[in-house]
Design a protein around this motif. Structure first.
Motif: not given
Length: 201
Positions: A181-201
């Motif tokens: 669960r923690d890994l999935q949460t971290e993956i989700n957080k990573y995916e969200e951060l990655k998505g936000e970074l892609d939006k900013k770029n």
């Protein structure tokens, strides 16, 4: 001398006549001799006995001897028969004694594993075997109880280990689930951060 002999013969003849006329009831040699002596004529210091009386006495003596010999022979035959019977009875007694000894031996002895033993020895061996079997049974019972206790303790220890292992496995699963669960949460957080970074770029 011839006159004396003649007188003696005459006296013998007269005595024989008297004896022949005497009672025939008693025919024993003793009674015949006494009768002959009593009824004989006297000639000076001699007794004159008839020749016929002497012949009759001699015949009676021979008859008595013959009768005695016959009785002796009969007694000898009876003794022989009795001796044979005694021998036969002794043989029967010896056979009976042998039979009694054999019966006594059979009563006092018995065969055990091919050996002839007295009953006392057989009883002693039987009691020794019984005591030995009892001791073996007691030892086996003690060892069985000891093994049973060890087995029970081993089962208890195994059950404890099994329970601990099940608990540890359950905790491990819970930890794995939590880590996932923690890994999935971290993956989700990573995916969200990655998505936000892609939006900013």
């Amino acid at each position: 001398m011839r006159m004396r002999v003649l007188h003696t013969m005459i006296l013998f003849m007269l005595s024989a006549t008297m004896i022949a006329q005497s009672s025939p009831n008693d025919n024993s040699l003793g009674s015949q001799f006494e009768t002959m002596k009593k009824e004989s004529n006297n000639y000076q210091i001699y007794k004159v006995v008839k020749v016929t009386t002497l012949d009759a006495f001699w015949q009676s003596a021979k008859d008595s001897l013959r009768k005695e010999q016959s009785e002796i022979k009969a007694l000898r035959n009876e003794i022989s028969q009795l001796s044979a019977k005694v021998i036969e009875l002794n043989a029967a007694v010896a056979e009976r004694d042998t039979s009694l000894e054999a019966q006594a031996h059979n009563i006092e002895h018995m065969d055990f594993l091919g050996m002839s033993l007295t009953k006392g020895v057989y009883k002693t061996i039987s009691w020794i075997l019984i005591v030995a079997l009892l001791l073996i049974a007691i030892v086996l019972f003690i060892r069985f109880n000891s093994a049973h206790q060890v087995t029970s303790q081993t089962r208890k220890d195994y059950q404890i280990l099994q329970d601990e292992f099940d608990l540890h496995r359950q905790k491990t699963r819970e930890n794995e689930t939590k880590l996932k669960r923690d890994l999935q949460t971290e993956i989700n957080k990573y995916e969200e951060l990655k998505g936000e970074l892609d939006k900013k770029n």
